[in-house]
Design a protein around this motif. Structure first.
Motif, PDB file in Angstrom:
ATOM      1  N   PHE A   1       0.699  -1.176  -0.145  1.00 18.73           N
ATOM      2  CA  PHE A   1       0.094  -0.023  -0.139  1.00 18.73           C
ATOM      3  C   PHE A   1       0.818   1.090  -0.123  1.00 18.73           C
ATOM      4  CE2 PHE A   1      -2.395   3.341   2.194  1.00 18.73           C
ATOM      5  CZ  PHE A   1      -3.422   3.385   1.382  1.00 18.73           C
ATOM      6  N   SER A   2       2.058   1.168   0.760  1.00 17.94           N
ATOM      7  CA  SER A   2       2.629   2.447   0.901  1.00 17.94           C
ATOM      8  C   SER A   2       3.295   2.610  -0.627  1.00 17.94           C
ATOM      9  CB  SER A   2       3.885   2.136   1.844  1.00 17.94           C
ATOM     10  OG  SER A   2       3.407   1.945   3.064  1.00 17.94           O
ATOM     11  N   ILE A   3       3.999   1.669  -1.220  1.00 18.88           N
ATOM     12  CA  ILE A   3       4.510   1.630  -2.627  1.00 18.88           C
ATOM     13  C   ILE A   3       3.770   2.382  -3.502  1.00 18.88           C
ATOM     14  CG2 ILE A   3       5.416   0.374  -4.534  1.00 18.88           C
ATOM     15  CD1 ILE A   3       6.984  -1.459  -2.472  1.00 18.88           C
ATOM     16  N   VAL A   4       2.378   1.628  -3.652  1.00 15.04           N
ATOM     17  CA  VAL A   4       1.314   2.269  -4.508  1.00 15.04           C
ATOM     18  C   VAL A   4       0.836   3.622  -4.167  1.00 15.04           C
ATOM     19  CG1 VAL A   4      -1.080   1.866  -5.418  1.00 15.04           C
ATOM     20  CG2 VAL A   4       0.541  -0.126  -4.983  1.00 15.04           C
ATOM     21  N   ASP A   5       0.874   4.112  -2.979  1.00 21.32           N
ATOM     22  CA  ASP A   5       0.314   5.250  -2.747  1.00 21.32           C
ATOM     23  C   ASP A   5       1.203   6.356  -2.988  1.00 21.32           C
ATOM     24  OD1 ASP A   5      -1.524   7.276  -1.192  1.00 21.32           O
ATOM     25  OD2 ASP A   5       0.237   7.302   0.142  1.00 21.32           O
ATOM     26  N   CYS A   6       2.694   5.998  -2.600  1.00 20.48           N
ATOM     27  CA  CYS A   6       3.721   6.713  -3.208  1.00 20.48           C
ATOM     28  C   CYS A   6       3.721   7.093  -4.650  1.00 20.48           C
ATOM     29  CB  CYS A   6       5.306   6.373  -2.608  1.00 20.48           C
ATOM     30  SG  CYS A   6       6.469   7.317  -2.971  1.00 20.48           S
ATOM     31  N   ALA A   7       3.698   5.907  -5.374  1.00 20.71           N
ATOM     32  CA  ALA A   7       3.777   6.009  -6.567  1.00 20.71           C
ATOM     33  C   ALA A   7       2.787   6.891  -7.151  1.00 20.71           C
ATOM     34  CB  ALA A   7       3.821   4.598  -7.364  1.00 20.71           C
ATOM     35  N   LEU A   8       1.668   6.877  -6.737  1.00 20.93           N
ATOM     36  CA  LEU A   8       0.180   7.555  -7.644  1.00 20.93           C
ATOM     37  C   LEU A   8       0.356   8.932  -7.151  1.00 20.93           C
ATOM     38  CD1 LEU A   8      -2.227   4.446  -7.289  1.00 20.93           C
ATOM     39  CD2 LEU A   8      -0.932   5.320  -9.271  1.00 20.93           C
ATOM     40  N   GLN A   9       0.893   9.478  -5.811  1.00 24.61           N
ATOM     41  CA  GLN A   9       0.859  10.905  -5.667  1.00 24.61           C
ATOM     42  C   GLN A   9       1.292  11.670  -6.640  1.00 24.61           C
ATOM     43  OE1 GLN A   9      -0.625  12.013  -3.001  1.00 24.61           O
ATOM     44  NE2 GLN A   9      -1.354  10.297  -2.315  1.00 24.61           N
ATOM     45  N   ASP A  10       1.015  13.036  -6.801  1.00 24.69           N
ATOM     46  CA  ASP A  10       1.486  13.838  -7.752  1.00 24.69           C
ATOM     47  C   ASP A  10       2.708  14.280  -7.071  1.00 24.69           C
ATOM     48  OD1 ASP A  10      -0.703  13.994  -9.491  1.00 24.69           O
ATOM     49  OD2 ASP A  10      -1.652  15.673  -8.381  1.00 24.69           O
ATOM     50  N   ALA A  11       3.776  14.643  -8.207  1.00 19.93           N
ATOM     51  CA  ALA A  11       4.802  15.025  -7.845  1.00 19.93           C
ATOM     52  C   ALA A  11       4.973  16.310  -6.953  1.00 19.93           C
ATOM     53  CB  ALA A  11       5.999  15.414  -8.902  1.00 19.93           C
ATOM     54  N   THR A  12       4.074  17.277  -7.014  1.00 20.37           N
ATOM     55  CA  THR A  12       3.828  18.194  -5.998  1.00 20.37           C
ATOM     56  C   THR A  12       3.655  17.792  -4.446  1.00 20.37           C
ATOM     57  OG1 THR A  12       1.377  18.479  -6.592  1.00 20.37           O
ATOM     58  CG2 THR A  12       3.148  19.634  -7.991  1.00 20.37           C
ATOM     59  N   ARG A  13       2.889  16.622  -4.316  1.00 21.90           N
ATOM     60  CA  ARG A  13       2.426  16.484  -3.100  1.00 21.90           C
ATOM     61  C   ARG A  13       3.659  15.499  -2.225  1.00 21.90           C
ATOM     62  NH1 ARG A  13      -2.949  14.132  -2.563  1.00 21.90           N
ATOM     63  NH2 ARG A  13      -2.497  14.126  -0.526  1.00 21.90           N
ATOM     64  N   HIS A  14       4.800  15.383  -2.585  1.00 24.65           N
ATOM     65  CA  HIS A  14       6.106  14.664  -2.089  1.00 24.65           C
ATOM     66  C   HIS A  14       6.941  15.808  -1.352  1.00 24.65           C
ATOM     67  CE1 HIS A  14       4.955  11.806  -4.922  1.00 24.65           C
ATOM     68  NE2 HIS A  14       5.364  10.809  -4.144  1.00 24.65           N
ATOM     69  N   ARG A  15       6.995  15.481  -0.001  1.00 21.07           N
ATOM     70  CA  ARG A  15       7.870  16.449   0.593  1.00 21.07           C
ATOM     71  C   ARG A  15       9.181  16.014   0.921  1.00 21.07           C
ATOM     72  NH1 ARG A  15       4.553  18.021   6.123  1.00 21.07           N
ATOM     73  NH2 ARG A  15       4.362  15.599   5.996  1.00 21.07           N
ATOM     74  N   GLY A  16      10.242  16.991   1.290  1.00 18.86           N
ATOM     75  CA  GLY A  16      11.509  16.292   1.659  1.00 18.86           C
ATOM     76  C   GLY A  16      12.260  16.062   0.172  1.00 18.86           C
ATOM     77  N   VAL A  17      12.231  14.957  -0.521  1.00 20.70           N
ATOM     78  CA  VAL A  17      12.942  14.647  -1.427  1.00 20.70           C
ATOM     79  C   VAL A  17      11.923  14.345  -2.740  1.00 20.70           C
ATOM     80  CG1 VAL A  17      15.053  13.738  -0.282  1.00 20.70           C
ATOM     81  CG2 VAL A  17      13.072  12.102  -0.626  1.00 20.70           C
ATOM     82  N   SER A  18      12.686  13.950  -3.876  1.00 22.83           N
ATOM     83  CA  SER A  18      11.704  13.834  -4.998  1.00 22.83           C
ATOM     84  C   SER A  18      11.046  12.420  -4.956  1.00 22.83           C
ATOM     85  CB  SER A  18      12.670  13.780  -6.279  1.00 22.83           C
ATOM     86  OG  SER A  18      13.542  12.792  -6.225  1.00 22.83           O
ATOM     87  N   LYS A  19      10.055  12.284  -5.775  1.00 24.52           N
ATOM     88  CA  LYS A  19       9.200  11.392  -5.895  1.00 24.52           C
ATOM     89  C   LYS A  19      10.200   9.867  -6.079  1.00 24.52           C
ATOM     90  CE  LYS A  19       4.978   9.450  -8.443  1.00 24.52           C
ATOM     91  NZ  LYS A  19       4.071   9.805  -9.299  1.00 24.52           N
ATOM     92  N   PRO A  20      10.926   9.744  -7.264  1.00 24.32           N
ATOM     93  CA  PRO A  20      11.606   8.362  -7.213  1.00 24.32           C
ATOM     94  C   PRO A  20      12.443   8.022  -5.966  1.00 24.32           C
ATOM     95  CG  PRO A  20      12.004   9.938  -9.140  1.00 24.32           C
ATOM     96  CD  PRO A  20      11.322  10.674  -8.200  1.00 24.32           C
ATOM     97  N   VAL A  21      12.957   8.992  -5.313  1.00 24.51           N
ATOM     98  CA  VAL A  21      14.025   8.696  -4.054  1.00 24.51           C
ATOM     99  C   VAL A  21      12.761   8.090  -3.002  1.00 24.51           C
ATOM    100  CG1 VAL A  21      15.314   9.940  -2.306  1.00 24.51           C
ATOM    101  CG2 VAL A  21      15.632  10.535  -4.578  1.00 24.51           C
ATOM    102  N   TRP A  22      11.598   8.702  -2.952  1.00 29.01           N
ATOM    103  CA  TRP A  22      10.641   8.335  -1.857  1.00 29.01           C
ATOM    104  C   TRP A  22      10.238   7.032  -2.296  1.00 29.01           C
ATOM    105  CZ3 TRP A  22       9.899   9.092   2.792  1.00 29.01           C
ATOM    106  CH2 TRP A  22      10.160  10.359   3.296  1.00 29.01           C
ATOM    107  N   ILE A  23      10.108   6.521  -3.628  1.00 24.82           N
ATOM    108  CA  ILE A  23       9.735   5.398  -3.899  1.00 24.82           C
ATOM    109  C   ILE A  23      10.884   4.486  -3.556  1.00 24.82           C
ATOM    110  CG2 ILE A  23       9.285   3.559  -5.961  1.00 24.82           C
ATOM    111  CD1 ILE A  23       7.636   6.011  -7.157  1.00 24.82           C
ATOM    112  N   LEU A  24      11.889   4.548  -3.716  1.00 22.07           N
ATOM    113  CA  LEU A  24      13.361   3.829  -3.510  1.00 22.07           C
ATOM    114  C   LEU A  24      13.385   3.516  -2.006  1.00 22.07           C
ATOM    115  CD1 LEU A  24      15.418   2.609  -4.988  1.00 22.07           C
ATOM    116  CD2 LEU A  24      17.181   4.608  -4.188  1.00 22.07           C
TER     117      LEU A  24
END
Length: 133
Positions: free
Chosen positions: A18-41
């Motif tokens: 669920f965490s992977i899917v939620d992180c991957a489906l969020q808009d890039a503007t809704r990621h805090r801290g680091v970029s979307k690919p880094v969060w998925i990693l």
């Protein structure tokens, strides 16, 4: 004991997916801290801890996401349209262009010639067509 361990592993696996899917489906503007690919990693490499970090630190709340407005509700857009005077000037120019186009359509060169009395196709003697003698 094994039953509880199995249930815990299944819950951790479900949370991880669920965490992977939620992180991957969020808009890039809704990621805090680091970029979307880094969060998925992070979420993939640290299964439960990465998911917890994602929901606590990385995922921005909906209220903090920039709200999208319709153009007629956006004061910046409305200010950029121009004043009523600019709109009146544009309407006046468009009316002049339409009048010029109408004047071009009334040009006598564009109208097909109408037959005159001398071009009349009256039948001549013996039923032949042609001009009158």
């Amino acid at each position: 004991m094994a039953r509880l361990l199995l249930i815990g592993v299944l819950l951790a696996l479900a949370f991880w997916v669920f965490s992977i899917v939620d992180c991957a489906l969020q808009d890039a503007t809704r990621h805090r801290g680091v970029s979307k690919p880094v969060w998925i990693l992070i979420v993939v490499l640290l299964p439960v801890l990465g998911g917890i970090l994602w929901f606590v630190v990385g995922r921005a709340r909906r209220s903090k996401a920039p709200a999208r407005r319709a153009p007629d509700d956006d004061p910046d857009f409305l200010g950029s349209i121009g004043s009523v005077r600019d709109q009146d000037e544009r309407i006046r120019r468009l009316e002049e262009e339409l009048a010029a186009l109408d004047a071009e359509a009334d040009d006598p060169r564009d109208v097909p010639p109408t037959p005159s009395a001398s071009d009349d196709d009256a039948e001549g003697p013996a039923g032949t067509r042609g001009p009158r003698p």
